[in-house]
Design a protein around this motif. Structure first.
Motif, PDB file in Angstrom:
ATOM      1  N   TYR A  49       6.694  -3.307  10.138  1.00 26.89           N
ATOM      2  CA  TYR A  49       7.162  -2.344  11.134  1.00 26.89           C
ATOM      3  C   TYR A  49       6.050  -1.378  11.548  1.00 26.89           C
ATOM      4  CZ  TYR A  49      12.018  -3.740  10.636  1.00 26.89           C
ATOM      5  OH  TYR A  49      13.195  -4.451  10.649  1.00 26.89           O
ATOM      6  N   LEU A  50       6.071  -0.982  12.799  1.00 31.36           N
ATOM      7  CA  LEU A  50       5.196   0.057  13.315  1.00 31.36           C
ATOM      8  C   LEU A  50       5.941   1.383  13.265  1.00 31.36           C
ATOM      9  CD1 LEU A  50       2.603   1.014  14.765  1.00 31.36           C
ATOM     10  CD2 LEU A  50       3.739   0.469  16.939  1.00 31.36           C
ATOM     11  N   GLY A  51       5.444   2.311  12.470  1.00 32.76           N
ATOM     12  CA  GLY A  51       6.084   3.611  12.346  1.00 32.76           C
ATOM     13  C   GLY A  51       7.201   3.653  11.338  1.00 32.76           C
ATOM     14  N   GLY A  52       7.448   2.569  10.618  1.00 30.62           N
ATOM     15  CA  GLY A  52       8.501   2.543   9.598  1.00 30.62           C
ATOM     16  C   GLY A  52       7.969   1.979   8.302  1.00 30.62           C
ATOM     17  N   PRO A  53       7.255   2.777   7.517  1.00 22.29           N
ATOM     18  CA  PRO A  53       6.629   2.269   6.283  1.00 22.29           C
ATOM     19  C   PRO A  53       7.663   1.792   5.267  1.00 22.29           C
ATOM     20  CG  PRO A  53       5.762   4.438   6.885  1.00 22.29           C
ATOM     21  CD  PRO A  53       6.976   4.207   7.727  1.00 22.29           C
ATOM     22  N   SER A  54       7.316   0.723   4.564  1.00 22.63           N
ATOM     23  CA  SER A  54       8.117   0.283   3.434  1.00 22.63           C
ATOM     24  C   SER A  54       7.729   1.106   2.208  1.00 22.63           C
ATOM     25  CB  SER A  54       7.887  -1.201   3.170  1.00 22.63           C
ATOM     26  OG  SER A  54       6.562  -1.407   2.699  1.00 22.63           O
ATOM     27  N   PHE A  55       8.356   0.811   1.074  1.00 31.11           N
ATOM     28  CA  PHE A  55       8.040   1.578  -0.130  1.00 31.11           C
ATOM     29  C   PHE A  55       6.587   1.384  -0.544  1.00 31.11           C
ATOM     30  CE2 PHE A  55       7.690   1.886  -4.769  1.00 31.11           C
ATOM     31  CZ  PHE A  55       8.104   3.202  -4.947  1.00 31.11           C
ATOM     32  N   LEU A  56       6.090   0.139  -0.484  1.00 31.22           N
ATOM     33  CA  LEU A  56       4.700  -0.105  -0.852  1.00 31.22           C
ATOM     34  C   LEU A  56       3.741   0.645   0.067  1.00 31.22           C
ATOM     35  CD1 LEU A  56       4.669  -3.924  -1.712  1.00 31.22           C
ATOM     36  CD2 LEU A  56       4.838  -1.979  -3.257  1.00 31.22           C
ATOM     37  N   GLN A  57       4.071   0.710   1.342  1.00 29.06           N
ATOM     38  CA  GLN A  57       3.221   1.457   2.269  1.00 29.06           C
ATOM     39  C   GLN A  57       3.290   2.958   2.007  1.00 29.06           C
ATOM     40  OE1 GLN A  57       5.043  -0.520   5.745  1.00 29.06           O
ATOM     41  NE2 GLN A  57       2.963  -1.021   6.410  1.00 29.06           N
ATOM     42  N   PHE A  58       4.458   3.432   1.608  1.00 32.66           N
ATOM     43  CA  PHE A  58       4.573   4.844   1.261  1.00 32.66           C
ATOM     44  C   PHE A  58       3.689   5.189   0.054  1.00 32.66           C
ATOM     45  CE2 PHE A  58       8.544   5.707   3.752  1.00 32.66           C
ATOM     46  CZ  PHE A  58       8.081   6.874   4.346  1.00 32.66           C
ATOM     47  N   VAL A  59       3.571   4.253  -0.875  1.00 30.08           N
ATOM     48  CA  VAL A  59       2.720   4.507  -2.033  1.00 30.08           C
ATOM     49  C   VAL A  59       1.261   4.598  -1.607  1.00 30.08           C
ATOM     50  CG1 VAL A  59       1.965   3.629  -4.275  1.00 30.08           C
ATOM     51  CG2 VAL A  59       4.343   3.409  -3.608  1.00 30.08           C
ATOM     52  N   ILE A  60       0.830   3.719  -0.699  1.00 27.08           N
ATOM     53  CA  ILE A  60      -0.538   3.811  -0.175  1.00 27.08           C
ATOM     54  C   ILE A  60      -0.732   5.137   0.554  1.00 27.08           C
ATOM     55  CG2 ILE A  60      -2.028   2.903   1.643  1.00 27.08           C
ATOM     56  CD1 ILE A  60      -2.355   1.399  -0.875  1.00 27.08           C
ATOM     57  N   LEU A  61       0.304   5.583   1.263  1.00 27.48           N
ATOM     58  CA  LEU A  61       0.245   6.899   1.902  1.00 27.48           C
ATOM     59  C   LEU A  61       0.004   7.980   0.851  1.00 27.48           C
ATOM     60  CD1 LEU A  61       2.531   8.233   4.712  1.00 27.48           C
ATOM     61  CD2 LEU A  61       2.206   9.614   2.683  1.00 27.48           C
ATOM     62  N   GLY A  62       0.713   7.879  -0.271  1.00 30.07           N
ATOM     63  CA  GLY A  62       0.515   8.837  -1.347  1.00 30.07           C
ATOM     64  C   GLY A  62      -0.880   8.752  -1.941  1.00 30.07           C
ATOM     65  N   PHE A  63      -1.409   7.533  -2.052  1.00 30.10           N
ATOM     66  CA  PHE A  63      -2.772   7.367  -2.557  1.00 30.10           C
ATOM     67  C   PHE A  63      -3.774   8.059  -1.627  1.00 30.10           C
ATOM     68  CE2 PHE A  63      -2.889   3.563  -5.652  1.00 30.10           C
ATOM     69  CZ  PHE A  63      -1.849   4.127  -6.373  1.00 30.10           C
ATOM     70  N   GLY A  64      -3.581   7.875  -0.327  1.00 29.46           N
ATOM     71  CA  GLY A  64      -4.489   8.499   0.628  1.00 29.46           C
ATOM     72  C   GLY A  64      -4.440  10.005   0.562  1.00 29.46           C
ATOM     73  N   LEU A  65      -3.239  10.558   0.508  1.00 28.69           N
ATOM     74  CA  LEU A  65      -3.107  12.012   0.416  1.00 28.69           C
ATOM     75  C   LEU A  65      -3.650  12.529  -0.916  1.00 28.69           C
ATOM     76  CD1 LEU A  65       0.448  12.563   1.968  1.00 28.69           C
ATOM     77  CD2 LEU A  65      -1.789  12.823   3.061  1.00 28.69           C
ATOM     78  N   GLY A  66      -3.394  11.791  -1.997  1.00 25.60           N
ATOM     79  CA  GLY A  66      -3.918  12.202  -3.292  1.00 25.60           C
ATOM     80  C   GLY A  66      -5.426  12.190  -3.327  1.00 25.60           C
TER      81      GLY A  66
END
Length: 577
Positions: A49-66
C-alpha cells in the motif's frame, strides 16, 4: 570503532558529515515506510500500500526515528547526560545494522514469495538503499562511549513501571511471533526483536534494566508469571500455537534439569534426553492406554513421582561407575548411555526382551490427563475465552516450570550449590577443601534426572504416543545448546535459550533441509561474540572477560552495595569467603 584499512584521520575528518548523513538517512528511512514495497499483498504482511504501512513497515519507521534520535543525542549530548556516559553511537550503529539486515531479508522474501526481484517496488529499494547509507555513515563514527547506567538512582515507581512495560512487550512479541504463518514475516520480525535487544545492550539500557529487576525481583517474578498465565488467552483458541508453547515449556523444564548438571556442577552430559525418555515411557506404561504393558494405573500424581524416581535411579546407576571420570571421557560415556537407552527401548519388544515398550512401535494411544475430574483432552471456556487441549497442558507445565525454577534457585543458593560451583571451577581444589566431590556430582546427576523424568511423564500424555525414535542424540544436543546459548547457571537465560531453540525449528520448516546448518552458524557466531550466553551470571562474565577491569569493578561495587543494604560490613564477604 576504527574501520580496518581506513586512516583514523580520514574517519575523523568525515565524521561530522557522516553524522548528518545518518540523521537524514534515518528520517528518510522512516518516511519510506509509507511507500509500497511489493506489487502484491501476498508477500509478508501486505507491504503493497501507498500511505498505509503494515506492521513490519511501522517497525522500520520506528528504526528510522530511533536512529535519528540517537544521532541527534550523540551531537547534542556528546559527553552524556549528567554523570552518565551513554552509548548513543553504539545504539545507532546497531539500529543501522539491524535495519539493513531486515531490508535485505524483506527484499529476498518478496522476491522468493512473488517470483523474482521484479516484484519489489520502488519503496523497497529506496528503504534498502537508505538503510545501507545509514549503515555506512555510522561506520565512520569512531567515538565510542562506554554505557554505564547500572548505578542510576531510579525511583521505585519508575523501575516497577519499566518492568511492567517489558513484560507487556514480551507478551506481544510472543503473541505476534507465534501468530505468523508467513516465513518471511516471522524471520523479519525476529531480526527486529534481535536488533532491539542489541540496541539495549549497546546503549547500556539493558544493564539498567537488569539492575532495576534485581532490586524489584518479586515484582519481576510476579509480572512474568502473570504474562505467562495470560498468554493462552491471546491465542484465540489456536491449537497449533499452543502446541508449540507447550513444547517450549517441556523443553524448558528439561533444560533446567540439565542446567543443574552442566551449568552448576560442570558435568558435560550428552545423553540427558534418555532421562526424559525414561519418564515418558514409565508414564505411558502406567497409563490407561489400550497398549499399556503394565496393568496398574495409579493416579497421575503418583505416576509422575514414579517417573521421576525411575529417571533418578537411572542417573544413579549410570553415574556411580562413571562420575569418577570427567571432561571428554564423561561426555563420551553419557553419549553412549543415551544410545544404549534408545536401543534398549527398541529391544523391549517381547522378542529380544520383555514386552514393555512394544519395540520401535512404542506405546500409542496414551489418553489425556484427568486431574481431579478435569479432562485435559477437552476444550474449555473460561471467561469467554476458548481454551483447547494444549492450553490445558500449558497451565500444568507452567506450574511445573515454576516448581523447577524454585528448586533450582534454592539449590543454587545453598551450600550444595556452592559445592557444585566449586567442583565446576576446580575439582581438585574443591576436594582439597573438604568438598564431597563424588557425592555432590552424583546428587547433581540424580536431581537433574528426576526433573527430566517428571517432565517426561507430562510429555507422554501431551504427545499421545511414546516411541524410542523421539529420544535421539540430536535432542540432547539441542538441550545442551539451550543451556549454553541462554547462559549456564542462570534461570532466565535457559528459559530464553529453550524458547528460541524449540520455537525456531517449528517456524522455519520452509528451510527444513538447511535449518540445522543455520542453527550451527548462529551458535558459532554466538560463541564467538558472546560465549557467556545471552543472560550470563556475574561469574561467567568475569571468566570470559577477565581483562575487562571496568566490569570487575562494577560487579564488586554491586556486591559491596548489596552487602551494605543487608547490613553486612564492608570487607566481611571477603573474610567469610
Amino acid at each position: 570503532m576504527i574501520i580496518p584499512g581506513v586512516p583514523v584521520a580520514l574517519q575523523r575528518k568525515y565524521e561530522p558529515v557522516a553524522r548528518i548523513v545518518a540523521i537524514v538517512a534515518g528520517v528518510l528511512l522512516a518516511g519510506s515506510a509509507y511507500l509500497p514495497w511489493a506489487y502484491s499483498g501476498d508477500a509478508l504482511d501486505d507491504v503493497s500500500y501507498l500511505g498505509g504501512p503494515s506492521f513490519l513497515q511501522f517497525v522500520i519507521l520506528g528504526f528510522g526515528l530511533g536512529l535519528t534520535a540517537l544521532m541527534v543525542c550523540s551531537i547534542r549530548f556528546s559527553q552524556g547526560i549528567g554523570r552518565f556516559r551513554i552509548g548513543w553511537i553504539r545504539g545507532a550503529k546497531a539500529l543501522a545494522t539491524g535495519a539493513l539486515i531486515a531490508m535485505v531479508v524483506i527484499v529476498a522474501a518478496i522476491s522468493f514469495e512473488l517470483g523474482g526481484t521484479i516484484n519489489v517496488m520502488y519503496g523497497g529499494w529506496i528503504a534498502t538503499v537508505l538503510a545501507l547509507l545509514a549503515f555506512v555513515a555510522t561506520r565512520f563514527m569512531i567515538t565510542e562511549l562506554d554505557p554505564d547506567l547500572n548505578t542510576a538512582k531510579t525511583p521505585a515507581w519508575l523501575g516497577i513501571l519499566a518492568i511492567a512495560l517489558i513484560m507487556l512487550v514480551v507478551l506481544f512479541t510472543a503473541y505476534y511471533a507465534l501468530d505468523q504463518s508467513d516465513p518471511g514475516t516471522f524471520v523479519t520480525f525476529g531480526i527486529y526483536a534481535g536488533t532491539v535487544v542489541v540496541v539495549l545492550l549497546r546503549t547500556g539500557a539493558m544493564g539498567w534494566l537488569t539492575s532495576v529487576s534485581s532490586k524489584h525481583r518479586r515484582v519481576l517474578i510476579l509480572s512474568a508469571f502473570i504474562v505467562a498465565f495470560l498468554f493462552p488467552f491471546t491465542q484465540g483458541g489456536s491449537q497449533a500455537n499452543m502446541s508449540i508453547a507447550t513444547q517450549v515449556l517441556i523443553f524448558a523444564a528439561t533444560a533446567m534439569g540439565l542446567n543443574i548438571v552442566v551449568g552448576l556442577a560442570g558435568l558435560l552430559d550428552l545423553g540427558y534426553i534418555a532421562f526424559l525418555g525414561a519418564g515418558a515411557f514409565v508414564a505411558a506404561m502406567l497409563s490407561e492406554s489400550a497398549f499399556a504393558t503394565i496393568g496398574w494405573h495409579p493416579p497421575f500424581i503418583v505416576t509422575m513421582l514414579i517417573s521421576g524416581c525411575v529417571s533418578a535411579t537411572l542417573g544413579l546407576i549410570i553415574g556411580s561407575p562413571t562420575l569418577r571420570v570427567s571432561g571428554d571421557y564423561l561426555a563420551i560415556i553419557t553419549l553412549a548411555f543415551g544410545e544404549i537407552f534408545r536401543v534398549a527401548m527398541i529391544n523391549l519388544d517381547g522378542t529380544d526382551g520383555p514386552d514393555l515398550t512394544h519395540g520401535s512401535n512404542g506405546i500409542p494411544g496414551v489418553p489425556g490427563l484427568n486431574l481431579f475430574g478435569f479432562d485435559f483432552s477437552e476444550e474449555h471456556t473460561i471467561l469467554g475465552f476458548q481454551l483447547g487441549m494444549y492450553s490445558n497442558y500449558y497451565f500444568v507445565l507452567l506450574v511445573l516450570v515454576a516448581v523447577v525454577i524454585l528448586i533450582f534457585s534454592r539449590l543454587n543458593n545453598s551450600r550444595i550449590g556452592r559445592g557444585w560451583v566449586a567442583i565446576r571451577e576446580d575439582e581438585k581444589a574443591a576436594e582439597a577443601m573438604g568438598v564431597n566431590v563424588f557425592g555432590l556430582k552424583l546428587f547433581a546427576f540424580a536431581s537433574g534426572a528426576f526433573l527430566a523424568g517428571v517432565a517426561g511423564s507430562i510429555k507422554a500424555h501431551h504427545d499421545i504416543s511414546v516411541t524410542p525414535d523421539q529420544y535421539i542424540f540430536l535432542e540432547s544436543a539441542f538441550l545442551l545448546a539451550a543451556v549454553v546459548l541462554g547462559g549456564m547457571g542462570t534461570v532466565l537465560g535457559v528459559l530464553i535459550g529453550a524458547t528460541l531453540l524449540r520455537m525456531m525449528p517449528e517456524k522455519l520448516r520452509f528451510v527444513n533441509e538447511y535449518r540445522l546448518m543455520i542453527f550451527g552458524l548462529l551458535l558459532v557466531v554466538m560463541m564467538r561474540f558472546r560465549p557467556e550466553g545471552l543472560i550470563a551470571s556475574e561469574r561467567r562474565q568475569l571468566e570470559f572477560h577477565d581483562e575487562d577491569e571496568q566490569l570487575a569493578e562494577r560487579i564488586e561495587e554491586e556486591r559491596h552495595d548489596a552487602g551494605e543494604a543487608e547490613g553486612v560490613p564492608a570487607g566481611t564477604e571477603e573474610v567469610t569467603r
